[in-house]
Scaffold this motif. Structure first.
Motif, PDB file in Angstrom:
ATOM      1  N   ALA A  61     -14.935  33.190 -27.182  1.00 28.72           N
ATOM      2  CA  ALA A  61     -14.604  34.563 -27.572  1.00 28.72           C
ATOM      3  C   ALA A  61     -13.191  34.929 -27.137  1.00 28.72           C
ATOM      4  CB  ALA A  61     -15.623  35.531 -26.975  1.00 28.72           C
ATOM      5  N   ALA A  62     -12.806  34.472 -25.934  1.00 26.98           N
ATOM      6  CA  ALA A  62     -11.455  34.763 -25.440  1.00 26.98           C
ATOM      7  C   ALA A  62     -10.402  34.103 -26.320  1.00 26.98           C
ATOM      8  CB  ALA A  62     -11.316  34.278 -23.994  1.00 26.98           C
ATOM      9  N   VAL A  63     -10.659  32.851 -26.738  1.00 24.21           N
ATOM     10  CA  VAL A  63      -9.702  32.152 -27.598  1.00 24.21           C
ATOM     11  C   VAL A  63      -9.660  32.806 -28.971  1.00 24.21           C
ATOM     12  CG1 VAL A  63      -9.181  29.952 -28.714  1.00 24.21           C
ATOM     13  CG2 VAL A  63      -9.940  29.996 -26.330  1.00 24.21           C
ATOM     14  N   ALA A  64     -10.803  33.228 -29.480  1.00 25.47           N
ATOM     15  CA  ALA A  64     -10.830  33.911 -30.777  1.00 25.47           C
ATOM     16  C   ALA A  64     -10.027  35.208 -30.720  1.00 25.47           C
ATOM     17  CB  ALA A  64     -12.277  34.183 -31.190  1.00 25.47           C
ATOM     18  N   ALA A  65     -10.145  35.938 -29.616  1.00 28.53           N
ATOM     19  CA  ALA A  65      -9.365  37.170 -29.465  1.00 28.53           C
ATOM     20  C   ALA A  65      -7.877  36.873 -29.411  1.00 28.53           C
ATOM     21  CB  ALA A  65      -9.809  37.913 -28.203  1.00 28.53           C
ATOM     22  N   MET A  66      -7.529  35.759 -28.774  1.00 35.19           N
ATOM     23  CA  MET A  66      -6.128  35.357 -28.706  1.00 35.19           C
ATOM     24  C   MET A  66      -5.598  35.028 -30.103  1.00 35.19           C
ATOM     25  SD  MET A  66      -4.626  32.171 -26.516  1.00 35.19           S
ATOM     26  CE  MET A  66      -2.906  31.690 -26.576  1.00 35.19           C
TER      27      MET A  66
END
Length: 430
Positions: A61-66
């Motif tokens: 999820a963090a990478v997707a937000a990035m």
């Protein structure tokens, strides 16, 4: 951890702007064209509260937000989604996007010393993005790779074109990515292009015959105590000469130390009367107010290459306080010399690129270590530019957290026969 750590990478993918963007071409400035090169850096993010549970879903999820942050940032920063034209004079606003790679390491950050060591325990090439096979780097403006570690930490490798960004401008863009990745409704700093407003003096530096060297990469930590000692020596010298006791900056002190240590390391290789030079990138945004319609938010190159020199013997025999004075004289001359360049003065931005020259960049205040993509700020940021072998380079960075204090110097400026003496001399200031 057992065995050699590996990095598994997804195929490179383009992240286009999240919305419509203008087309056409935009001019590059005269400084952009002079400093055009590839710059690589790696941001190391220790495990944060977000990823402390080692939850793969949270990390995804963090990478997707990035990724979403990059896509959204490419709308106001739409030139970054384009390509530098083959002429090197303009950016084609194609809206293609930036190359992005997701990767996973087989180890924890602690297993590879937090990526703090030299040499790295994971090859830096595995932490930096690259285009798919068959695609050339020609014209690209920015690439990114995010690598997750088993501990929940991340490394973000960034490659950017100096023709479009200087260091402060690249950090500004990455901060914008972080703001949008974290869900902020708008950017804290609006981007400004305005390259056509930059002065364009008619005389360009003459091309130089370049020699390729086999520089080795080293890392040295200059302690806060050593820096304060050099500052005190300079202040005492000034007090004796002028009764003012004027101080100097950390940059001045560290530059004097590195200059002297390198001269001592090269003593056997160069004659006493050989000219040793230090060039450094001086920021000039403050000198462009009234020249550019807007300076705040400008992300193009706005650095001036200042330089000073001494003979090899003079540097070896000089007190550090004397070398600090030479640094300060070169810094004090920047406003007048940059103004002269803007008015068409000749002989600027020209430094002999040979083994006697070292070029340094101060990354301590550019802002790369303030970028938050949603998993906290980096604990460490360092450059990786071993492809530059025609002139010695040095970078001043913040030491890895939590060992703040002092200055870490990433060095790529001596060949193997001189590396041991260089390291030994620098160690005296650790």
């Amino acid at each position: 951890m057992t065995g050699t750590p590996t990095v598994t990478r997804s195929p490179p993918a383009l992240i286009p702007p999240a919305g419509p963007t203008p087309g056409g071409t935009l001019p590059l400035s005269s400084i952009d064209k002079m400093v055009a090169s590839l710059v690589n850096l790696i941001q190391v993010f220790p495990p944060s509260s977000l990823s402390a549970a080692h939850n793969d879903q949270r990390a995804a999820a963090a990478v997707a937000a990035m990724r979403n942050g990059f896509a959204r940032a490419l709308v106001p920063y739409y030139p970054v989604a384009g390509r530098v034209a083959p002429s090197g004079l303009v950016v084609d606003c194609t809206g293609e996007g930036i190359w992005f790679v997701e990767a996973a390491a087989s180890c924890a950050l602690a297993d590879v010393d937090g990526l703090e060591g030299c040499p790295l325990l994971i090859p830096a090439e595995l932490l930096l993005s690259c285009p798919p096979p068959g695609k050339k780097l020609d014209g690209f403006i920015l690439m990114a790779q995010v690598t997750s570690f088993t501990c929940g930490g991340f490394a973000v490798g960034i490659s950017f074109s100096h023709a479009v960004f200087d260091g402060q401008g690249a950090a500004q863009f990455l901060k914008a990515v972080g703001e949008l990745a974290r869900g902020l409704p708008e950017l804290s700093v609006a981007p400004v292009w305005n390259r056509d407003a930059m002065p364009d003096p008619p005389v360009s530096p003459s091309p130089q015959q370049l020699t390729e060297f086999t520089f080795v990469t080293q890392v040295a930590d200059i302690s806060a105590a050593s820096i304060e000692r050099v500052k005190d020596e300079f202040k005492e010298k000034q007090a004796a000469a002028t009764s003012t006791g004027e101080g100097c900056s950390t940059f001045d002190a560290v530059t004097a130390v590195v200059f002297k240590c390198r001269a001592l390391a090269l003593a056997a290789a160069l004659p006493d009367d050989a000219e040793l030079r230090v060039g450094f990138a001086a920021g000039t945004r403050h000198l462009l107010r009234g020249v550019l319609p807007a300076v705040d938010g400008y992300y193009g190159s706005s650095v001036y290459l200042a330089c000073f020199s001494r003979t090899s013997r003079a540097v070896r025999e000089a007190a550090l306080a004397e070398l600090v004075g030479a640094v300060r004289v070169a810094k004090d001359a920047v406003p007048a010399r940059f103004t002269d360049w803007m008015r068409g003065g000749v002989g600027h931005y020209t430094v002999p690129l040979d083994y006697s020259t070292m070029i340094l960049s101060n990354w301590r205040r550019l802002g790369f270590d303030e970028v938050d993509y949603g998993f906290g700020v980096p604990g460490y940021v360092f450059p990786f530019n071993e492809h530059v072998n025609f002139v010695g380079e040095l970078y001043y960075v913040r030491p890895p957290a939590p060992r703040r204090g002092g200055v870490r110097v990433v060095l790529h400026c001596v060949e193997q026969p001189h590396a041991a003496v260089f390291a030994s001399e620098l160690a005296k200031f650790s």
